[in-house]
Design an enzyme around this catalytic site. Structure first.
Site, mmCIF file in Angstrom:
data_model
loop_
_atom_site.group_PDB
_atom_site.id
_atom_site.type_symbol
_atom_site.label_atom_id
_atom_site.label_comp_id
_atom_site.label_asym_id
_atom_site.label_seq_id
_atom_site.Cartn_x
_atom_site.Cartn_y
_atom_site.Cartn_z
ATOM 1 N N ASP A 13 33.815 44.728 37.561
ATOM 2 C CA ASP A 13 34.878 44.620 38.372
ATOM 3 C C ASP A 13 34.738 44.483 39.817
ATOM 4 O O ASP A 13 34.080 45.383 40.542
ATOM 5 C CB ASP A 13 36.277 45.280 38.287
ATOM 6 C CG ASP A 13 37.727 44.740 38.119
ATOM 7 O OD1 ASP A 13 37.746 44.087 38.965
ATOM 8 O OD2 ASP A 13 38.593 45.421 37.548
ATOM 9 N N HIS B 142 36.208 38.370 46.543
ATOM 10 C CA HIS B 142 36.821 39.412 45.923
ATOM 11 C C HIS B 142 36.272 40.000 44.657
ATOM 12 O O HIS B 142 36.565 41.143 44.208
ATOM 13 C CB HIS B 142 38.252 39.231 45.644
ATOM 14 C CG HIS B 142 39.231 38.734 46.797
ATOM 15 N ND1 HIS B 142 39.932 39.946 47.163
ATOM 16 C CD2 HIS B 142 38.952 38.004 47.807
ATOM 17 C CE1 HIS B 142 40.661 39.527 48.507
ATOM 18 N NE2 HIS B 142 39.963 38.270 48.850
#
Ligand code: ADP
Ligand code: F6P
Length: 489
Positions: free
Chosen positions: A386, A174
């Site tokens: 991110d 992720h």
């Protein structure tokens, strides 16, 4: 909703993640298991229910073993089994806070100087991964498919094999995967890379992450052959085929859009706007993490107010921060730094009736969060790095009025999808560029905002999280190494 059959899944789906999608609370009547609100669980629940699946993970703060009855009750209602793994205090410290969050998290987000390469952490990480692997082995069968999530559990598949359990395994990361010059600093780089190659499918958020992984593979395994979407790695006498894909994660678009469209929500958003006297609301929503670039964003706001005096008394910045990983030193220091900056900037610019920054440090309910999304004119999503950033997608999905604008860091995974769609992309390290983007976002005309937000929302709607689950499982079960569907970026 159908789940599983279309993917060629023959057995059950076994999801493995550090956190279970529930929280555990001690009440006077005993332990209580409460549903969490994540998008992942919404997308996986139908498949897990239909296939009689299983989700293995921890709750983070202990108590799992004592709560077996509430877990059983919760599992019965959910229609699939939740199987908790309890961590000791030492494991929580060395595996979760230590190896996961003081080594892999900073390194994979390109903050190598924040890494604490403590050998004790590595040993504990392996022990906990072994523990997870034992739980998977004891509770699954050979025809089950094991889908492991994220950087806390990169070794589970390897230990399953070591323990003699033959299982098909997929892994999804992720968070970002770093470039070789950063990854190669990891003292356990060979072990980590080899552990990932124990999966039949390894998935990343962006093409750049996938490319970084392949480049690291080529450095550490010069004989690896890579073509199309697969690769064959020859390690000693063994030859392994691994699919390497890119699956940008989405959100439960319909849930956000529906909540945001309700009359009660419109009233709540209106109340927020009135409380801010109909000024232009700039919104930041982040876990309190150094990867989110909050101090840099606040400095950009200070620069915007200094360089564009017409913004003074016209804009209010609402910064929502969620407490996170409070046991890790770097996170405690960051909280102090942010609070200092907020105080300084407010001290510099506040006049009677106007305070530029409003700082909320707490968890919000989904309802409150969406009300803020809906009430704001500009979302400032400016992480230094991110994996994806779901806040950016949730903001768009919730913006049913199509009046908002998005300022987005080019280093968020979401930028790969949003760059041509009307987000204002910025380099979060460039204070003046972000300051100017804030000004530009505040001045966009109504039709321009609508056109941009409409395109963004269409993208978020089309690439929602259940499509993400489908594309990962389709790739896992496609017949040939190279034939899974191309991704949309
Ligand atoms: P990360 O996974 O690094 O925390 P993301 O932006 O991808 O970052 O995901 C953050 C998630 O946390 C989003 O789903 C968002 O809705 C949720 N969230 C953010 N702020 C709050 C808050 N104040 N209260 C509750 N949930 C929040
Ligand atoms: O996005 C990465 C991630 O680690 C998720 O796995 C996790 O849910 C989120 O960040 C929050 O972090 P933590 O589980 O450490 O609170």
């Amino acid at each position: 909703e159908e789940g599983g059959e279309a993917h060629g899944l023959r057995g059950r789906l076994v999801v493995v993640s550090n956190r279970l999608p529930v929280t555990l609370a001690r009440k006077p009547s005993g332990w209580e298991v409460q549903a969490g609100a994540g998008g992942l669980v919404t997308a996986l629940a139908p498949v897990l229910r239909d296939r009689g699946g299983l989700w293995i993970g921890s709750c983070g703060q202990g108590g799992e073993a004592e709560a077996s009855a509430p877990f059983a009750r919760f599992s019965k209602e959910a229609g699939y089994r939740l199987l908790p793994v309890e961590l000791t205090g030492e494991e929580h410290r060395d595996y979760y806070e230590g190896f996961s969050n003081e080594i892999i998290w900073p390194l994979f987000h390109d903050f190598q100087s924040r890494c604490n390469f403590e050998p004790r952490y590595w040993n504990c990480y392996q022990e906990v991964n072994r523990k997870f692997a034992r739980t998977v082995a004891a509770n699954s069968r050979e025809d089950d498919y094991v889908w492991v999530h994220d950087y806390h559990l990169m070794h589970v598949a390897g230990f399953l094999r070591e323990q003699g359990a033959r299982r098909s395994c997929g892994f999804f990361l992720h968070i970002p995967f770093p470039a070789p010059d950063i990854f190669l600093k990891l003292p356990w780089r060979r072990q980590v890379l080899s552990a990932l190659l124990e999966h039949q499918l390894v998935g990343f958020q962006t093409l750049a992450d996938r490319r970084n992984f392949i480049r690291c593979l080529q450095v550490l395994h010069p004989r690896a052959e890579v073509w199309g979407r697969g690769c064959v790695v020859t390690a000693g006498v063994e030859e392994k085929s691994v699919r390497i894909g890119c699956f940008p994660i989405g959100i439960d678009y319909a849930a956000f859009a529906k909540l945001a469209a309700s009359p009660a929500m419109a009233a709540q958003a209106r109340a927020i706007r009135q409380a801010y006297r109909d000024r232009t609301i700039l919104l930041g929503v982040d876990r309190l993490d150094y990867s989110k670039g909050v101090p840099q964003r606040l400095r950009a706001l200070r620069s915007a107010l200094a360089r564009h005096p017409e913004l003074r008394e016209r804009v209010c910045h609402v910064q929502v921060l969620v407490p996170s990983r409070e046991g890790v030193g770097e996170y405690q220091e960051l909280k102090n730094e942010i609070e200092r900056l907020v105080t300084q900037i407010n001290g510099e610019f506040t006049v009677p009736g106007w305070v530029p920054i409003h700082h909320l440090y707490r968890n919000l309910s989904r309802q409150e969060l969406v009300a803020y999304y809906l009430a704001s004119d500009v979302a400032l999503v400016t992480p230094l790095r991110d994996g994806m950033n779901l806040v950016a997608k949730e903001y768009c999905a919730s913006n049913v009025t199509e009046t908002g604008a998005l300022v987005l860091s080019e280093f968020a995974g979401a930028a790969a999808q949003f760059q041509r769609l009307g987000a204002l992309l910025v380099n979060p390290y460039d204070t003046e560029e972000v300051a100017d983007a804030i000004k530009t976002a505040c001045c966009l005309s109504r039709p321009d905002r609508r056109m941009r937000m409409h395109k963004l929302r269409e993208n978020v709607r089309r690439s929602n999280v259940s499509g993400w689950v489908d594309s990962f499982l389709d790739a896992a079960f496609s017949r040939h190494l190279d034939d899974f569907a191309p991704i949309e970026t």
